[in-house]
Design a protein around this motif. Structure first.
Motif, PDB file in Angstrom:
ATOM      1  N   ARG A 152       0.831  -1.196   0.000  1.00  0.00           N
ATOM      2  CA  ARG A 152       0.000   0.000   0.000  1.00  0.00           C
ATOM      3  C   ARG A 152       0.873   1.257   0.000  1.00  0.00           C
ATOM      4  NH1 ARG A 152      -3.219  -3.617  -0.170  1.00  0.00           N
ATOM      5  NH2 ARG A 152      -5.306  -3.781   0.721  1.00  0.00           N
ATOM      6  N   VAL A 154       1.025   5.077   1.185  1.00  0.00           N
ATOM      7  CA  VAL A 154       0.353   5.924   2.174  1.00  0.00           C
ATOM      8  C   VAL A 154       0.847   7.356   1.991  1.00  0.00           C
ATOM      9  CG1 VAL A 154      -0.067   6.346   4.622  1.00  0.00           C
ATOM     10  CG2 VAL A 154       0.211   3.998   3.783  1.00  0.00           C
ATOM     11  N   ARG A 156      -1.103  10.063   3.512  1.00  0.00           N
ATOM     12  CA  ARG A 156      -1.588  10.826   4.658  1.00  0.00           C
ATOM     13  C   ARG A 156      -1.347  10.013   5.921  1.00  0.00           C
ATOM     14  NH1 ARG A 156      -7.335  12.770   4.828  1.00  0.00           N
ATOM     15  NH2 ARG A 156      -7.702  10.511   4.825  1.00  0.00           N
ATOM     16  N   ASP A 159      -4.045   7.857   7.334  1.00  0.00           N
ATOM     17  CA  ASP A 159      -4.401   6.611   6.649  1.00  0.00           C
ATOM     18  C   ASP A 159      -3.488   5.451   7.023  1.00  0.00           C
ATOM     19  OD1 ASP A 159      -6.353   8.040   5.322  1.00  0.00           O
ATOM     20  OD2 ASP A 159      -5.086   8.436   3.569  1.00  0.00           O
ATOM     21  N   GLY A 162      -4.926   2.239   9.016  1.00  0.00           N
ATOM     22  CA  GLY A 162      -5.863   1.475   8.204  1.00  0.00           C
ATOM     23  C   GLY A 162      -5.173   0.708   7.090  1.00  0.00           C
ATOM     24  N   GLU A 163      -4.189   1.338   6.459  1.00  0.00           N
ATOM     25  CA  GLU A 163      -3.475   0.673   5.376  1.00  0.00           C
ATOM     26  C   GLU A 163      -2.573  -0.441   5.910  1.00  0.00           C
ATOM     27  OE1 GLU A 163      -4.453   0.912   2.613  1.00  0.00           O
ATOM     28  OE2 GLU A 163      -4.902   2.926   1.949  1.00  0.00           O
ATOM     29  N   GLU A 588     -16.400   7.408  -0.470  1.00  0.00           N
ATOM     30  CA  GLU A 588     -16.031   6.793   0.804  1.00  0.00           C
ATOM     31  C   GLU A 588     -16.124   5.268   0.697  1.00  0.00           C
ATOM     32  OE1 GLU A 588     -17.720   6.573   5.427  1.00  0.00           O
ATOM     33  OE2 GLU A 588     -18.615   7.953   3.965  1.00  0.00           O
ATOM     34  N   ARG A 601     -12.302  -2.396  -3.036  1.00  0.00           N
ATOM     35  CA  ARG A 601     -13.172  -1.504  -2.282  1.00  0.00           C
ATOM     36  C   ARG A 601     -14.427  -1.170  -3.083  1.00  0.00           C
ATOM     37  NH1 ARG A 601      -8.770   2.993  -0.101  1.00  0.00           N
ATOM     38  NH2 ARG A 601      -7.430   1.529   1.034  1.00  0.00           N
TER      39      ARG A 601
END
Length: 635
Positions: A152, A154, A156, A159, A162-163, A588, A601
């Motif tokens: 992943r 990242v 931010r 985030d 969660g990642e 979202e 997602r």
């Protein structure tokens, strides 16, 4: 001497290893999950053993059953392929402890390099620990495995947690190891790697460079050898680092050392202690068979002191059953026909096979070789454009356009290529600048009139009926047919007539009709259209069409804001706190599906209220299953 090899893998790589074994006179053994009972690799092997009692996604991770299968069939060696257990030191030890030969590096070398964190330490590098805002962007990676799983980017800090959780879950599912680490993310770099081959007598061959910069979701799409545009100094440096990595762990066998090259500097990424998916391009330019050399090394034979010389250029494209324009969504269904002319094609499928949901969606690898890079790119693009692919949606058009894109053609690409160009490369129509004129594109620079592929489908269908079924003694209204192009969703309506002279249509000259071939002429340009039917599916050349009823069913419409499963899979989680009545924002993430070892997602199409939620974790869903409904708050 090895007399029988079990391949602890499936699909394309199992078939590829079996091909070399047959050429060497070595017997072959396949293993398979219940989902792969009728897969090609089980059919082409001399013997095949079922691995029972596990979910299909976990079957090929059951090392104890694979060793038992090797012993029960009299195999005397195991080839791990790539993925699954190919970089699992415990599995390699289990094979050796059973008295079998392991066609790969010794377990200690695998152990030293299979963990990316330990590999970095061995190379004098370190991964990141405490991440701060100034460290961004960073890359979260699984310590085991590869192929973009458990990876992943990242950007931010909010985030990151969660990642990290998503990467751990994906890595655990794919490799049975949820450990991840974080490293700086170098933007604008090229993914360059060095193929190595080492024997047990101290010889290490650096077998050229490969460029694998064109990637989606950190998984390679197009690879080539040699990597273009590198200075001799940088190439020598890459060779030296690759050989140093191999010697540091007393390596034996085939392996790959991967780097990110930016601003003329090479950043070490990892060493893969196995055969790579992209190995055919190296084979092409060096004129070797890496699998045969792996077997020779495993038998203890020495390599020549100097490697063979490289000649020419090779490029490989991975053909995936996926929809690049729709979030790279994997596709399933029957692969009715797959042919790619004039190039090497490595595949784990044959005509009529089913593409399921449990494994990677790669259908095949197409490999072109030529004296120069320009010729190799042109050859592969042309072969893919002429390919016959009847089945689920694929990335074929994207591959053709990528190979012809000016940025790639002039070797100015980097790993962000699809971030910049995906929309452009998936939304081109009849004016596609990367396509040669063909029956599915414009004629004489003008949009085909009428839509020729749909007209050809209608005329072939009409020909297949009673020869005089539509003929009238007096002029009448034309026959009307409607088709949907499955790649674009575009609906076409075409008209034709039965006349004394045969089938006719306005704006074109109908030269020939048959149930499988239609020849049309527009403005003096004649085109051939091969028409094939599989039930309700109609293929005109490689354009997939679905015949539509003349009057659509008004009850078939979904409620606005419906979120449908884009593929078969498993609901792995629902956004925390999400219930019916929850407010949601456009874009979202609401629901996560797992299919083909990757998470996908499902996001809110608009800001509004969740008026219905049908998805629950663990639920198995099919394509089109209603997961949720978002009611748009806009008046």
């Amino acid at each position: 001497m090895i007399s029988s090899v079990l391949v602890a893998n499936r699909g394309e790589i199992a078939c590829r290893v079996f091909r070399t074994c047959r050429e060497l006179g070595i017997r072959t053994v396949a293993v398979y999950s219940d989902a792969d009972e009728n897969a090609l690799h089980t059919r082409v092997a001399d013997a095949a053993v079922r691995l029972p009692g596990a979910a299909p996604s976990e079957t090929y991770l059951r090392g104890e059953l694979i060793v038992k299968a090797a012993l029960s069939t009299g195999a005397d060696a195991v080839h791990p392929g790539y993925g699954f257990l190919s970089e699992n030191a415990d599995f390699a030890r289990a094979v050796l402890d059973a008295g079998l030969l392991w066609i790969g590096p010794h377990p200690e070398a695998i152990e030293a390099m299979a963990s990316k964190t330990r590999a970095k330490e061995l190379m004098g590098l370190a991964s990141m620990a405490d991440i701060k805002e100034g460290d961004l962007p960073v890359l979260v990676k699984a310590t085991a495995g590869g192929g973009g799983r458990g990876m992943r980017v990242v950007r931010r800090l909010a985030d990151l947690e969660g990642e990290l959780a998503a990467a751990r879950a994906e890595a655990q599912s794919a490799f049975g190891d949820g450990e991840v680490f974080v490293e700086p993310y170098v933007e604008g770099g090229r993914h360059v790697e060095v193929q190595i081959l080492a024997d047990t007598h101290g010889t290490v061959w650096p077998l050229g460079t490969r460029d694998c910069s064109l990637q989606r979701r950190h998984q390679k799409v197009i690879e080539e050898a040699p990597a273009p545009g590198l200075t001799s100094e940088l190439t020598d440096s890459l060779y030296a680092m690759a050989v140093r990595a191999a010697r540091a762990v007393d390596y034996a066998g085939a392996g790959t050392v991967e780097f990110l090259v930016a601003d003329g500097t090479a950043h070490f990424l990892e060493m893969n202690t196995r055969l790579q998916v992209e190995h055919p391009v190296t084979e092409a330019v060096f004129g070797i068979d890496l699998v045969a050399l792996q077997i020779r090394v495993a038998e203890g034979a020495p390599l020549e002191s100097d490697p063979p010389r490289a000649r020419g250029h090779a490029v490989e494209a991975r053909l995936y059953a996926e929809d690049p324009a729709n979030g790279w969504t994997p596709q399933t269904g029957t692969l009715h026909r797959l042919t790619v002319p004039d190039v090497r094609l490595d595949t784990g499928y044959s005509d009529g096979d089913e593409i399921g949901v449990h494994y990677d969606p790669m259908l095949a690898k197409a490999v072109a070789y030529a004296p120069t890079r320009t010729e190799a790119l042109r050859k592969l693009a042309g072969a893919l454009e002429r390919a016959t692919i009847h089945g689920p949606v694929t990335n074929r058009d994207l591959l053709v356009r990528s190979l012809r894109h000016p940025e790639f053609a002039t070797a100015r690409m980097d790993t962000g290529f699809y971030d910049r160009h995906l929309t452009e490369l998936t939304s081109l129509g009849s004016g596609d600048p990367y396509a040669h004129p063909s029956p599915t594109t414009a004629l004489n620079g003008v949009a085909a009139r009428p839509p020729l592929v749909a007209l050809a489908a209608a005329l072939a269908d009409a020909h297949g009926r009673s020869r005089f079924g539509g003929w009238r003694n007096l002029p009448s209204q034309p026959q009307l047919k409607r088709y949907r192009d499955e790649a674009t969703g575009t609906e076409h309506e075409v008209r034709y007539r039965h006349t004394r002279d045969g089938l006719t249509a306005d704006g074109v000259r109908v030269m020939h009709t048959a149930t499988d071939l239609v020849v049309l002429e527009v403005d003096g340009v004649r085109r051939h259209f091969e028409v094939t039917r599989y039930g309700d599916e109609v293929y005109v050349n490689s354009t997939a069409l679905t015949a539509l009823p003349r009057f659509p069913d008004p009850t078939a419409q979904q409620e606005p804001g419906s979120l449908l499963a884009p593929m078969p899979g498993t609901v792995v989680r629902v956004a925390e706190g999400l219930t019916e009545g929850s407010p949601v924002r456009a874009g979202e993430p609401l629901i996560w599906l797992e299919a083909m070892k990757m998470e996908h997602r499902i996001s809110a199409p608009a800001s509004g209220t969740l008026s219905a939620l049908h998805a629950t974790p663990g639920q198995q869903v099919e394509v089109g299953t209603l997961l949720a409904v978002v009611q748009d708050n806009e008046p």
